[in-house]
Enzyme design. Structure first.
Site, mmCIF file in Angstrom:
data_model
loop_
_atom_site.group_PDB
_atom_site.id
_atom_site.type_symbol
_atom_site.label_atom_id
_atom_site.label_comp_id
_atom_site.label_asym_id
_atom_site.label_seq_id
_atom_site.Cartn_x
_atom_site.Cartn_y
_atom_site.Cartn_z
ATOM 1 N N HIS A 303 0.991 -1.171 0.029
ATOM 2 C CA HIS A 303 -0.138 0.141 0.002
ATOM 3 C C HIS A 303 0.700 1.205 0.044
ATOM 4 O O HIS A 303 2.111 1.225 0.793
ATOM 5 C CB HIS A 303 -0.946 0.129 1.232
ATOM 6 C CG HIS A 303 -1.973 0.993 1.176
ATOM 7 N ND1 HIS A 303 -2.059 2.318 1.271
ATOM 8 C CD2 HIS A 303 -3.308 0.704 0.710
ATOM 9 C CE1 HIS A 303 -3.206 2.906 1.124
ATOM 10 N NE2 HIS A 303 -4.080 1.869 0.760
ATOM 11 N N ASP A 360 -7.572 -5.726 0.057
ATOM 12 C CA ASP A 360 -8.143 -6.744 -1.078
ATOM 13 C C ASP A 360 -7.752 -8.102 -0.775
ATOM 14 O O ASP A 360 -8.042 -9.064 -1.712
ATOM 15 C CB ASP A 360 -7.656 -6.119 -2.297
ATOM 16 C CG ASP A 360 -8.042 -4.902 -2.817
ATOM 17 O OD1 ASP A 360 -7.467 -3.804 -2.918
ATOM 18 O OD2 ASP A 360 -9.402 -4.595 -2.960
HETATM 19 C C1 SDX Z 1 -6.133 0.062 -2.883
HETATM 20 O O1 SDX Z 1 -4.523 4.385 -1.986
HETATM 21 C C2 SDX Z 1 -5.395 3.844 -1.485
HETATM 22 O O2 SDX Z 1 -5.996 4.066 -0.119
HETATM 23 C C3 SDX Z 1 -5.991 2.625 -2.081
HETATM 24 C C4 SDX Z 1 -6.914 1.810 -1.424
HETATM 25 C C5 SDX Z 1 -8.549 2.477 -1.108
HETATM 26 O O3 SDX Z 1 -9.149 1.947 -0.347
HETATM 27 O O4 SDX Z 1 -8.667 3.305 -1.973
HETATM 28 O O5 SDX Z 1 -6.489 1.309 -0.328
HETATM 29 C C6 SDX Z 1 -7.464 0.464 -2.218
HETATM 30 O O6 SDX Z 1 -6.016 0.184 -3.862
HETATM 31 C C7 SDX Z 1 -5.397 -1.066 -2.088
HETATM 32 C C8 SDX Z 1 -4.021 -1.727 -2.939
HETATM 33 C C9 SDX Z 1 -4.705 -2.623 -4.122
HETATM 34 N N1 SDX Z 1 -3.629 -2.885 -4.999
HETATM 35 C C10 SDX Z 1 -2.774 -4.123 -4.723
HETATM 36 O O7 SDX Z 1 -3.042 -5.107 -3.796
HETATM 37 C C11 SDX Z 1 -2.071 -4.536 -5.973
HETATM 38 C C12 SDX Z 1 -0.414 -4.808 -5.441
HETATM 39 N N2 SDX Z 1 0.155 -3.864 -4.611
HETATM 40 C C13 SDX Z 1 1.100 -2.992 -5.577
HETATM 41 O O8 SDX Z 1 0.673 -2.792 -6.644
HETATM 42 C C14 SDX Z 1 1.493 -1.676 -4.717
HETATM 43 O O9 SDX Z 1 1.749 -2.190 -3.406
HETATM 44 C C15 SDX Z 1 0.515 -0.560 -4.623
HETATM 45 C C16 SDX Z 1 0.251 -0.059 -5.887
HETATM 46 C C17 SDX Z 1 -0.800 -0.871 -3.797
HETATM 47 C C18 SDX Z 1 1.162 0.507 -3.955
HETATM 48 O O10 SDX Z 1 2.661 0.753 -4.531
HETATM 49 P P1 SDX Z 1 3.580 1.989 -4.387
HETATM 50 O O11 SDX Z 1 3.049 2.645 -2.909
HETATM 51 O O12 SDX Z 1 3.798 2.794 -5.627
HETATM 52 O O13 SDX Z 1 4.708 1.047 -3.966
HETATM 53 P P2 SDX Z 1 5.901 0.861 -4.815
HETATM 54 O O14 SDX Z 1 5.572 0.492 -6.070
HETATM 55 O O15 SDX Z 1 6.889 2.137 -4.691
HETATM 56 O O16 SDX Z 1 6.756 -0.297 -4.209
HETATM 57 C C19 SDX Z 1 7.879 -0.110 -3.319
HETATM 58 C C20 SDX Z 1 8.395 -1.509 -3.604
HETATM 59 C C21 SDX Z 1 8.886 -1.689 -5.067
HETATM 60 O O17 SDX Z 1 10.086 -2.548 -4.828
HETATM 61 P P3 SDX Z 1 11.351 -1.949 -5.260
HETATM 62 O O18 SDX Z 1 11.508 -1.502 -6.757
HETATM 63 O O19 SDX Z 1 11.660 -0.787 -4.188
HETATM 64 O O20 SDX Z 1 12.372 -3.081 -5.145
HETATM 65 O O21 SDX Z 1 7.748 -2.566 -3.035
HETATM 66 C C22 SDX Z 1 7.547 -3.217 -4.259
HETATM 67 C C23 SDX Z 1 7.811 -2.595 -5.213
HETATM 68 O O22 SDX Z 1 8.256 -3.388 -6.491
HETATM 69 N N3 SDX Z 1 6.100 -3.655 -4.064
HETATM 70 C C24 SDX Z 1 5.714 -4.861 -4.310
HETATM 71 C C25 SDX Z 1 4.242 -4.939 -3.919
HETATM 72 N N4 SDX Z 1 3.949 -3.725 -3.859
HETATM 73 C C26 SDX Z 1 4.993 -3.086 -3.975
HETATM 74 N N5 SDX Z 1 6.300 -6.036 -4.682
HETATM 75 C C27 SDX Z 1 5.485 -7.171 -4.761
HETATM 76 N N6 SDX Z 1 4.174 -7.284 -4.496
HETATM 77 C C28 SDX Z 1 3.523 -6.281 -4.267
HETATM 78 N N7 SDX Z 1 2.038 -6.077 -3.930
#
Ligand code: SDX
Length: 426
Positions: A303, A360
């Site tokens: 998140h 989720d």
């Molecule tokens: C919702 O914003 C809200 O409030 C949203 C929500 C709401 O109620 O409105 O809470 C609802 O959208 C919840 C989130 C649902 N999405 C998912 O479950 C999809 C999987 N999650 C990711 O796509 C991700 O965690 C996000 C999009 C939710 C957040 O992404 P960020 O904050 O942009 O994090 P990031 O991409 O900068 O990640 C930081 C690191 C990265 O690794 P590095 O490049 O630093 O090595 O963490 C990794 C990312 O690759 N990472 C993950 C991951 N989420 C982040 N790696 C594996 N699996 C994951 N799920």
């Protein structure tokens, strides 16, 4: 000491006022920065940017706290009802008994759709994704309810808000029934909000629909958990659309479109599909290795704000257990989800990145047990989030300092050059 930060660019200093909220991080007010310094701030993805001032929802991502108008989400989920939370988000306070009766009546008497609206669904293929139907149907509402589009009239703004909260369940249930080839079901005024929705989804003409209080309570709680969440992507979309003066039906349709993305509200469908793909507990190590090799993300994990447990995920997990127990379902995917969570929370790859289950992760197992196909999961999210979107839209619209949102950019394209005729292009 005045609360300000000083920015030095070259030999010039620029004062940036520091604004303090009632809680949470202070902000640097950069509204005058470009005019004074000819510099923009640069923050793609808005990781360090506050887009607005708001009094509706507060999140402390490190502590895993979510407050709606100051009330903790776990207390609201346990003690309140979705309609009471709707009143709280829209109006700022929990309603008195009389206020709730009036509010509930306003919503109840807006649940029906214009008779011609039903033919709108006929234009879709039966196998259309229900989110495509929702995006189109909600956008079309303004064509049927043109008497509440004047956003400058507070009364019309209130009626549109009530219409949206009231009609989303009816539209969502129609999208579901249409996809199943079943006849539409008219709302009943004697039923509660969530019971009415479940009846419109699952009752068939061939027999009387029997309500299940445990499932009704679970549905209502799931709606509460999804009601609002600060300035997330879809809420920011609604605010930006609303800043141009667009009417609420168009703004909410924009929010639905944004929510559909797999990184946002579409993650609940993706998370269940991920669990189905993993299939059994012994496939978890190989799948997790694929995540660590950056082949795909762990859906339902991570998140932007929560760097601790998403407080909603805990309530969602509890609701999942209750629903499965009530229905006597022993879903093997629940074992996969629980083991996957355990593995991920003990693995440095996830720990170092502060990746925890979000709302989720468990919602899909719960909703599937309740009888919803995975294509309906994000529709249910949109139904519940409508009150958050419209509350944020209302707050934005009633802000006297409101301006149209118009971000700038860091331009790295071609600088000016003269046109070259086709005969001279190499
Ligand atoms: C919702 O914003 C809200 O409030 C949203 C929500 C709401 O109620 O409105 O809470 C609802 O959208 C919840 C989130 C649902 N999405 C998912 O479950 C999809 C999987 N999650 C990711 O796509 C991700 O965690 C996000 C999009 C939710 C957040 O992404 P960020 O904050 O942009 O994090 P990031 O991409 O900068 O990640 C930081 C690191 C990265 O690794 P590095 O490049 O630093 O090595 O963490 C990794 C990312 O690759 N990472 C993950 C991951 N989420 C982040 N790696 C594996 N699996 C994951 N799920």
């Amino acid at each position: 000491m005045t609360d300000k930060a000083t920015l030095t660019i070259g030999d010039k200093n620029y004062d940036l006022p520091i604004l303090k909220g009632s809680t949470g991080p202070d902000v640097l007010d950069v509204r005058k920065l470009y005019g004074d310094s000819d510099h923009f701030t640069f923050d793609p993805g808005f990781t360090s940017t506050a887009s607005c001032e708001s009094k509706i929802t507060y999140i402390d991502g490190d502590a895993g706290i979510l407050l709606h108008r100051g009330y903790p989400i776990d207390q609201l989920a346990e003690k309140s009802s979705f309609l009471e939370v709707c009143h709280l988000l829209l109006n700022g306070e929990l309603p008195t008994a009389d206020e709730f009766t009036k509010f509930e009546r306003n919503i109840t008497y807006h649940t029906m759709l214009h008779a011609q609206f039903d033919s709108f669904f006929q234009g879709f293929r039966r196998d259309a994704h229900p989110m495509a139907v929702m995006t189109g149907a909600v956008g079309a509402l303004s064509a049927f309810y043109s008497d509440s589009l004047n956003v400058d009239d507070p009364k019309q703004r209130e009626i549109s808000a009530h219409r949206l909260i009231a009609k989303m369940p009816t539209i969502a249930a129609r999208a579901f029934q249409y996809s199943q080839g079943r006849p539409f079901v008219t709302p009943r005024n004697e039923l509660s909000y969530s019971e009415n929705f479940l009846r419109m989804c699952f009752s068939v003409p061939a027999e009387d629909w029997v309500p299940n209080p445990v499932l009704t309570r679970a549905m209502d709680r799931i709606f509460i958990l999804h009601a609002d969440h600060e300035q997330n992507a879809s809420t920011s979309t609604v605010r930006l659309a609303g800043s141009s003066g667009a009417h609420p039906f168009a703004c909410i349709a924009a929010g639905i479109a944004c929510l559909w993305g797999p990184s946002h509200g579409g993650a609940n469908q993706e998370a269940l599909e991920m669990l189905e793909e993993i299939g059994t507990v012994d496939n978890i190590p190989a799948y997790v290795q694929g995540v660590k090799d950056r082949k795909y993300k762990l859906m339902g994990f991570g998140h932007r704000v929560y760097k601790n447990f998403d407080p909603r995920a805990k309530v969602m997990q509890k609701t999942c257990y209750e629903v499965l127990e009530q229905l006597g379902i022993n879903d093997p995917l629940l074992q996969v989800a629980m083991e996957l969570e355990k593995v991920a929370l003990s693995d440095p790859f996830f720990i170092d990145r502060k990746l925890y289950p979000n709302i989720d992760f468990y919602s899909g197992i719960t909703l599937r047990a309740m009888g919803f196909p995975k294509e309906m999961f994000t529709v249910l999210f949109a139904l519940a989030r409508t009150v958050g979107w419209i509350s944020q839209w209302k707050e934005m619209f009633e802000d006297p300092t409101r301006k149209i949102g118009r971000p700038r950019q860091l331009y790295t394209g071609a600088t000016q050059r003269d046109y070259v005729g086709v005969d001279k292009r190499g």
